[in-house]
Write a protein that holds these residues in place. Structure first.
Motif, mmCIF file in Angstrom:
data_model
loop_
_atom_site.group_PDB
_atom_site.id
_atom_site.type_symbol
_atom_site.label_atom_id
_atom_site.label_comp_id
_atom_site.label_asym_id
_atom_site.label_seq_id
_atom_site.Cartn_x
_atom_site.Cartn_y
_atom_site.Cartn_z
ATOM 1 N N ARG A 71 0.833 -1.218 0.000
ATOM 2 C CA ARG A 71 0.000 0.000 0.000
ATOM 3 C C ARG A 71 0.856 1.252 0.000
ATOM 4 O O ARG A 71 0.545 2.242 -0.676
ATOM 5 C CB ARG A 71 -0.926 -0.010 1.225
ATOM 6 N N GLY B 170 -2.752 9.589 -6.005
ATOM 7 C CA GLY B 170 -3.516 9.264 -4.801
ATOM 8 C C GLY B 170 -4.293 7.981 -5.007
ATOM 9 O O GLY B 170 -4.961 7.813 -6.032
ATOM 10 N N ILE B 171 -4.185 7.052 -4.048
ATOM 11 C CA ILE B 171 -4.872 5.761 -4.145
ATOM 12 C C ILE B 171 -5.947 5.676 -3.074
ATOM 13 O O ILE B 171 -5.688 5.966 -1.900
ATOM 14 C CB ILE B 171 -3.895 4.582 -3.971
ATOM 15 N N ALA B 172 -7.145 5.307 -3.460
ATOM 16 C CA ALA B 172 -8.248 5.100 -2.518
ATOM 17 C C ALA B 172 -8.825 3.710 -2.793
ATOM 18 O O ALA B 172 -9.768 3.556 -3.574
ATOM 19 C CB ALA B 172 -9.312 6.183 -2.662
ATOM 20 N N LEU B 173 -8.238 2.697 -2.151
ATOM 21 C CA LEU B 173 -8.642 1.320 -2.410
ATOM 22 C C LEU B 173 -10.077 1.054 -1.997
ATOM 23 O O LEU B 173 -10.783 0.261 -2.629
ATOM 24 C CB LEU B 173 -7.702 0.361 -1.670
ATOM 25 N N TRP B 174 -10.540 1.738 -0.951
ATOM 26 C CA TRP B 174 -11.867 1.458 -0.416
ATOM 27 C C TRP B 174 -12.963 1.811 -1.413
ATOM 28 O O TRP B 174 -14.056 1.234 -1.367
ATOM 29 C CB TRP B 174 -12.077 2.216 0.886
ATOM 30 N N ARG B 175 -12.694 2.728 -2.356
ATOM 31 C CA ARG B 175 -13.706 3.064 -3.361
ATOM 32 C C ARG B 175 -13.226 2.721 -4.774
ATOM 33 O O ARG B 175 -13.827 3.151 -5.752
ATOM 34 C CB ARG B 175 -14.108 4.535 -3.271
ATOM 35 N N TYR C 152 -8.196 5.922 -8.134
ATOM 36 C CA TYR C 152 -6.893 6.572 -8.013
ATOM 37 C C TYR C 152 -6.971 7.928 -8.704
ATOM 38 O O TYR C 152 -7.783 8.137 -9.619
ATOM 39 C CB TYR C 152 -5.764 5.702 -8.570
ATOM 40 N N ASP D 160 -9.528 12.310 -11.313
ATOM 41 C CA ASP D 160 -9.910 11.232 -10.411
ATOM 42 C C ASP D 160 -10.658 10.152 -11.194
ATOM 43 O O ASP D 160 -11.661 10.428 -11.863
ATOM 44 C CB ASP D 160 -10.791 11.767 -9.283
ATOM 45 N N SER E 87 -12.539 6.477 -10.809
ATOM 46 C CA SER E 87 -13.113 5.600 -9.794
ATOM 47 C C SER E 87 -14.121 4.639 -10.411
ATOM 48 O O SER E 87 -14.721 4.911 -11.462
ATOM 49 C CB SER E 87 -13.794 6.420 -8.695
#
Length: 413
Positions: free
Chosen positions: A34, A63-68, A71, A96, A98
């Motif tokens: 991560r 920027g990484i947002a694994l929960w949604r 990136y 962004d 997603s």
């Protein structure tokens, strides 16, 4: 609270040591992955951007947002490297990407893209090295690599669309600021509903001269040849703020006046047709701000003013016309004689209105650009509601913030 976790601690202590070590190793590995993931993705993205023929680009951060399942590319810039243009072709504060959860629940893996402060700059120069206008399949391949899922929703906030022409004197600089764009149905597979135009694009923004631009497009993204319907409306443009462009293209400038414009266009099977209706109100060419004008320039301005007075609709204090065009992409034909006739018609017979007619139908466009009904866009038709009218589409609501590096709408005459 301590009493609540005590049984859990006792159960963990009873686990075999090998299990505990395995779980710890997996947890540390996932944490390391991560932490390293943004750097790995950034290097991969920068490598792909630098491989665009004739261009180079980079992103400042990822920027990484694994929960949604998302990136974000931050600080995106793409430059032309094979020429003399130093203005970024593409720039964005954030892009962004997603997963669209609303479609995931219906068994579809698709994506949304949100662009903040995106900028696109076209430059027309005297040579290819001084120009920046290329957008072709190479860009589509890059987008597919960076955003591998099917894009169904694209939104742009606080954008900038700019066109510069350095071949003119003075140089032309036209732009749309505070651009808001919403696009849906940008699929790379045929629409399940069988709609003629599954993609809808709505664009709004502020033009040079304090005007308001609204544009709407319905299109079939997968068509072998462009298949679309476009309508556009430009309102409340203060002409003196366009004096640099007026000098460059017509060698005149004005001291006062307003402009409006309505346009409609459709294309199918390689052919296209449409019209543009420009309107100029309360125009005064007596601009005495430039005392260095040559005698020939002043004579030319007087000739233009006289012609404008001749064809002006006196009741409206307005000069207007309807300019039809048609042809094949790469070979446009403009109805010059019809445009001149329409100038006098607007002035003396019956005035046109600065509205979108809704008279251009893609199904009526032949591959040559001619009309299937034999009448063509030069023929006057009663105005009917268009397939997509910019006056009726839902507006894209702007965000509260605004970009700080966009050009001012004011121009010094």
């Amino acid at each position: 609270m301590a009493a609540d976790i005590t049984p859990l601690i006792h159960r963990v202590r009873r686990w075999p040591r090998r299990v505990v070590i395995t779980i710890a190793v997996v947890a540390v590995t996932l944490l390391a992955v991560r932490i390293a993931l943004p750097y790995v993705v950034r290097n991969q993205v920068n490598h792909r951007l630098q491989s665009i023929p004739g261009y180079t680009g980079h992103v400042a951060d990822i920027g990484i947002a694994l929960w949604r399942g998302a990136y974000a590319l931050e600080g995106v810039e793409i430059y032309k490297v094979s020429g003399e243009v130093r203005t970024p072709f593409v720039r964005a504060r954030t892009i962004d990407f997603s997963v669209a959860w609303r479609d995931l629940f219906h068994g579809k893996i698709v994506s949304d893209i949100l662009v903040e402060e995106g900028q696109l700059t076209f430059v027309a120069g005297a040579t290819e090295a001084e120009s920046q206008t290329d957008v072709d399949r190479r860009w589509q391949e890059v987008i597919e690599d960076l955003f591998p899922l099917e894009i169904t929703h694209l939104e742009v906030n606080h954008g900038l669309l700019r066109y510069q022409d350095t071949t003119k004197t003075p140089a032309v600089d036209l732009f749309v600021t505070n651009l808001r764009l919403a696009a849906t149905g940008l699929r790379n597979r045929p629409s399940e509903s069988g709609e003629e135009f599954p993609a809808e694009i709505v664009l709004e923004g502020d033009s040079l001269g304090g005007g308001q631009l609204r544009l709407a497009i319905s299109a079939e993204p997968l068509a072998a040849q462009p298949h679309f319907h476009l309508s556009a409306k430009l309102e409340n443009v203060n002409l003196p703020e366009l004096n640099e462009s007026l000098k460059a293209y017509a060698n005149v400038d004005v001291s006062r006046g307003k402009m409006e414009l309505a346009a409609e266009m459709a294309g199918k099977d390689g052919g296209f047709q449409g019209y543009v209706k420009p309107f100029f109100e309360e125009v005064d060419f007596n601009n005495v701000s430039d005392e260095n004008k040559s005698v020939l320039t002043r004579i030319w301005e007087n000739v233009v003013q006289g012609l404008a007075w001749l064809v002006k609709n006196k009741a409206r204090d307005q000069v207007g016309t309807r300019i039809p065009f048609q042809g094949r992409f790469g070979d446009p034909q403009v109805g010059l004689w019809t445009t001149i006739v329409n100038l006098f018609r607007h002035g003396f017979v019956r005035a046109f209105n600065p509205t979108i007619e809704g008279t251009v139908d893609p199904d009526n466009v032949l591959p040559t650009g001619d009309s299937a009904d034999g009448e063509g866009v030069a023929s006057e038709k009663p105005e009917t509601p268009p397939k997509v009218a910019t006056d009726d589409v839902k507006k894209v609501e702007p965000e509260a913030a605004a970009p700080t590096d966009q050009p001012s709408k004011k121009r010094t005459p």
